[in-house]
Design a protein around this motif. Structure first.
Motif, PDB file in Angstrom:
ATOM      1  N   GLN A  36       0.925  -1.164  -0.060  1.00  0.00           N
ATOM      2  CA  GLN A  36      -0.076   0.063   0.108  1.00  0.00           C
ATOM      3  C   GLN A  36       0.893   1.173  -0.061  1.00  0.00           C
ATOM      4  O   GLN A  36       0.737   2.294  -0.724  1.00  0.00           O
ATOM      5  CB  GLN A  36      -1.142  -0.022   1.335  1.00  0.00           C
ATOM      6  N   LEU A  37       1.886   1.235   0.781  1.00  0.00           N
ATOM      7  CA  LEU A  37       2.730   2.630   1.018  1.00  0.00           C
ATOM      8  C   LEU A  37       3.574   2.590  -0.489  1.00  0.00           C
ATOM      9  O   LEU A  37       3.834   3.758  -0.961  1.00  0.00           O
ATOM     10  CB  LEU A  37       3.928   2.137   2.005  1.00  0.00           C
ATOM     11  N   ARG A  38       3.897   1.312  -0.990  1.00  0.00           N
ATOM     12  CA  ARG A  38       4.610   1.428  -2.464  1.00  0.00           C
ATOM     13  C   ARG A  38       3.776   2.106  -3.576  1.00  0.00           C
ATOM     14  O   ARG A  38       4.629   2.804  -4.258  1.00  0.00           O
ATOM     15  CB  ARG A  38       5.121  -0.087  -2.888  1.00  0.00           C
ATOM     16  N   ILE A  44       9.745   5.931  -6.587  1.00  0.00           N
ATOM     17  CA  ILE A  44      10.811   5.407  -5.574  1.00  0.00           C
ATOM     18  C   ILE A  44      10.717   3.930  -6.078  1.00  0.00           C
ATOM     19  O   ILE A  44       9.730   3.131  -6.199  1.00  0.00           O
ATOM     20  CB  ILE A  44      10.848   5.564  -4.160  1.00  0.00           C
ATOM     21  N   SER A  45      12.120   3.285  -6.246  1.00  0.00           N
ATOM     22  CA  SER A  45      12.151   1.663  -6.536  1.00  0.00           C
ATOM     23  C   SER A  45      11.657   1.050  -4.893  1.00  0.00           C
ATOM     24  O   SER A  45      11.873   1.441  -3.965  1.00  0.00           O
ATOM     25  CB  SER A  45      13.422   1.418  -6.944  1.00  0.00           C
ATOM     26  N   THR A  46      11.430  -0.179  -5.215  1.00  0.00           N
ATOM     27  CA  THR A  46      10.774  -1.095  -4.130  1.00  0.00           C
ATOM     28  C   THR A  46      12.057  -1.206  -3.158  1.00  0.00           C
ATOM     29  O   THR A  46      11.988  -1.046  -1.796  1.00  0.00           O
ATOM     30  CB  THR A  46      10.305  -2.397  -4.622  1.00  0.00           C
ATOM     31  N   PHE A  47      13.439  -1.417  -3.631  1.00  0.00           N
ATOM     32  CA  PHE A  47      14.448  -1.489  -3.238  1.00  0.00           C
ATOM     33  C   PHE A  47      14.822  -0.209  -2.270  1.00  0.00           C
ATOM     34  O   PHE A  47      15.068  -0.293  -0.912  1.00  0.00           O
ATOM     35  CB  PHE A  47      15.719  -2.031  -3.942  1.00  0.00           C
ATOM     36  N   ASN A  48      14.766   0.889  -2.908  1.00  0.00           N
ATOM     37  CA  ASN A  48      15.038   2.036  -2.179  1.00  0.00           C
ATOM     38  C   ASN A  48      13.951   2.526  -1.149  1.00  0.00           C
ATOM     39  O   ASN A  48      14.386   2.946  -0.059  1.00  0.00           O
ATOM     40  CB  ASN A  48      15.263   3.526  -3.189  1.00  0.00           C
ATOM     41  N   LEU A  49      12.722   2.114  -1.437  1.00  0.00           N
ATOM     42  CA  LEU A  49      11.919   2.232  -0.211  1.00  0.00           C
ATOM     43  C   LEU A  49      12.137   1.462   0.978  1.00  0.00           C
ATOM     44  O   LEU A  49      11.955   1.840   2.175  1.00  0.00           O
ATOM     45  CB  LEU A  49      10.287   1.864  -1.049  1.00  0.00           C
ATOM     46  N   LEU A  50      12.679   0.379   0.572  1.00  0.00           N
ATOM     47  CA  LEU A  50      12.938  -0.454   1.886  1.00  0.00           C
ATOM     48  C   LEU A  50      14.066   0.108   2.622  1.00  0.00           C
ATOM     49  O   LEU A  50      14.157   0.039   3.790  1.00  0.00           O
ATOM     50  CB  LEU A  50      13.178  -2.103   1.443  1.00  0.00           C
ATOM     51  N   ILE A  51      14.867   0.526   1.917  1.00  0.00           N
ATOM     52  CA  ILE A  51      16.354   1.222   2.759  1.00  0.00           C
ATOM     53  C   ILE A  51      15.959   2.228   3.244  1.00  0.00           C
ATOM     54  O   ILE A  51      16.217   2.567   4.663  1.00  0.00           O
ATOM     55  CB  ILE A  51      17.415   1.471   1.342  1.00  0.00           C
ATOM     56  N   LYS A  52      14.834   3.136   2.913  1.00  0.00           N
ATOM     57  CA  LYS A  52      14.508   4.099   3.549  1.00  0.00           C
ATOM     58  C   LYS A  52      13.801   4.118   4.671  1.00  0.00           C
ATOM     59  O   LYS A  52      13.613   4.733   5.677  1.00  0.00           O
ATOM     60  CB  LYS A  52      13.843   5.136   2.486  1.00  0.00           C
ATOM     61  N   LEU A  53      12.896   3.025   4.434  1.00  0.00           N
ATOM     62  CA  LEU A  53      12.161   2.720   5.650  1.00  0.00           C
ATOM     63  C   LEU A  53      12.911   1.922   6.709  1.00  0.00           C
ATOM     64  O   LEU A  53      12.720   2.267   7.802  1.00  0.00           O
ATOM     65  CB  LEU A  53      10.920   1.612   5.197  1.00  0.00           C
ATOM     66  N   ASN A  54      13.973   1.269   6.630  1.00  0.00           N
ATOM     67  CA  ASN A  54      14.746   0.820   7.690  1.00  0.00           C
ATOM     68  C   ASN A  54      15.524   1.843   8.002  1.00  0.00           C
ATOM     69  O   ASN A  54      15.718   1.820   9.397  1.00  0.00           O
ATOM     70  CB  ASN A  54      15.862  -0.218   6.893  1.00  0.00           C
ATOM     71  N   GLU A  55      16.025   3.001   7.295  1.00  0.00           N
ATOM     72  CA  GLU A  55      16.605   4.270   7.855  1.00  0.00           C
ATOM     73  C   GLU A  55      15.496   4.859   8.907  1.00  0.00           C
ATOM     74  O   GLU A  55      16.127   5.146  10.043  1.00  0.00           O
ATOM     75  CB  GLU A  55      17.127   5.115   6.925  1.00  0.00           C
ATOM     76  N   LEU A  56      14.413   4.942   8.613  1.00  0.00           N
ATOM     77  CA  LEU A  56      13.441   5.879   9.427  1.00  0.00           C
ATOM     78  C   LEU A  56      13.180   5.006  10.706  1.00  0.00           C
ATOM     79  O   LEU A  56      12.822   5.311  11.732  1.00  0.00           O
ATOM     80  CB  LEU A  56      12.155   5.867   8.663  1.00  0.00           C
ATOM     81  N   VAL A  57      13.131   3.444  10.591  1.00  0.00           N
ATOM     82  CA  VAL A  57      13.079   2.910  11.674  1.00  0.00           C
ATOM     83  C   VAL A  57      14.212   2.895  12.689  1.00  0.00           C
ATOM     84  O   VAL A  57      14.117   3.052  13.898  1.00  0.00           O
ATOM     85  CB  VAL A  57      12.869   1.141  11.134  1.00  0.00           C
ATOM     86  N   ASP A  58      15.389   2.923  12.129  1.00  0.00           N
ATOM     87  CA  ASP A  58      16.672   3.051  12.850  1.00  0.00           C
ATOM     88  C   ASP A  58      16.571   4.750  13.581  1.00  0.00           C
ATOM     89  O   ASP A  58      17.086   4.739  14.549  1.00  0.00           O
ATOM     90  CB  ASP A  58      18.000   3.132  12.050  1.00  0.00           C
ATOM     91  N   LEU A  59      16.029   5.534  12.882  1.00  0.00           N
ATOM     92  CA  LEU A  59      15.863   6.850  13.457  1.00  0.00           C
ATOM     93  C   LEU A  59      14.910   6.882  14.602  1.00  0.00           C
ATOM     94  O   LEU A  59      14.490   7.998  14.940  1.00  0.00           O
ATOM     95  CB  LEU A  59      15.514   8.021  12.275  1.00  0.00           C
ATOM     96  N   LYS A  60      13.904   5.825  14.432  1.00  0.00           N
ATOM     97  CA  LYS A  60      12.715   5.626  15.534  1.00  0.00           C
ATOM     98  C   LYS A  60      11.680   6.631  15.152  1.00  0.00           C
ATOM     99  O   LYS A  60      11.203   7.019  15.909  1.00  0.00           O
ATOM    100  CB  LYS A  60      13.104   5.817  17.095  1.00  0.00           C
ATOM    101  N   LEU A  61      11.464   6.866  13.944  1.00  0.00           N
ATOM    102  CA  LEU A  61      10.384   7.625  13.367  1.00  0.00           C
ATOM    103  C   LEU A  61       9.363   6.587  12.892  1.00  0.00           C
ATOM    104  O   LEU A  61       8.110   6.934  12.926  1.00  0.00           O
ATOM    105  CB  LEU A  61      10.983   8.317  12.417  1.00  0.00           C
ATOM    106  N   VAL A  62       9.828   5.541  12.463  1.00  0.00           N
ATOM    107  CA  VAL A  62       8.856   4.525  12.073  1.00  0.00           C
ATOM    108  C   VAL A  62       9.008   3.117  12.825  1.00  0.00           C
ATOM    109  O   VAL A  62      10.016   2.560  13.174  1.00  0.00           O
ATOM    110  CB  VAL A  62       8.944   4.345  10.502  1.00  0.00           C
ATOM    111  N   VAL A  63       7.664   2.274  13.087  1.00  0.00           N
ATOM    112  CA  VAL A  63       8.081   1.010  13.726  1.00  0.00           C
ATOM    113  C   VAL A  63       7.463   0.126  12.686  1.00  0.00           C
ATOM    114  O   VAL A  63       6.507   0.232  11.801  1.00  0.00           O
ATOM    115  CB  VAL A  63       6.916   0.964  14.901  1.00  0.00           C
TER     116      VAL A  63
END
Length: 104
Positions: A36-38, A44-63
């Motif tokens: 749904q987010l994709r 944005i490519s699927t791969f880059n979206l996954l990378i950005k999501l993981n970075e946002l998780v690391d920043l504790k902005l996304v769970v």
């Protein structure tokens, strides 16, 4: 003040990243499926979206939850509100600076 503090620089780095901003604006405090987010975050490519999501998780902005479900953390919700306020401010500035065309 001669320079921005580190916290300000960190915040600006996050909100100035187009993909971070778009992801944060398309998530809520409820879980959202990756696909749904994709579909919502276009360009944005699927791969880059996954990378950005993981970075946002690391920043504790996304769970991240099981089965590729994502939602905003409390800090993510706070930052999302700031992005919405910034967007509204920008819209107001545009309407103030655009020349008004006389009606013919």
């Amino acid at each position: 003040m001669q320079d921005l503090n580190i916290g300000t620089k960190a915040g600006l780095a996050v909100i100035s990243d187009k993909w971070y901003a778009l992801i944060l604006l398309n998530l809520t405090d409820s879980q959202r499926d990756f696909m749904q987010l994709r579909r919502a975050v276009r360009g944005i490519s699927t791969f880059n979206l996954l990378i950005k999501l993981n970075e946002l998780v690391d920043l504790k902005l996304v769970v991240s939850a099981v089965d590729y479900q994502y939602q905003l953390s409390l800090d993510g919700q706070y930052l999302q509100q700031m992005l919405l306020n910034l967007s509204a401010w920008g819209d107001r500035q545009l309407t103030r600076t655009l020349p008004v065309k006389p009606h013919s």
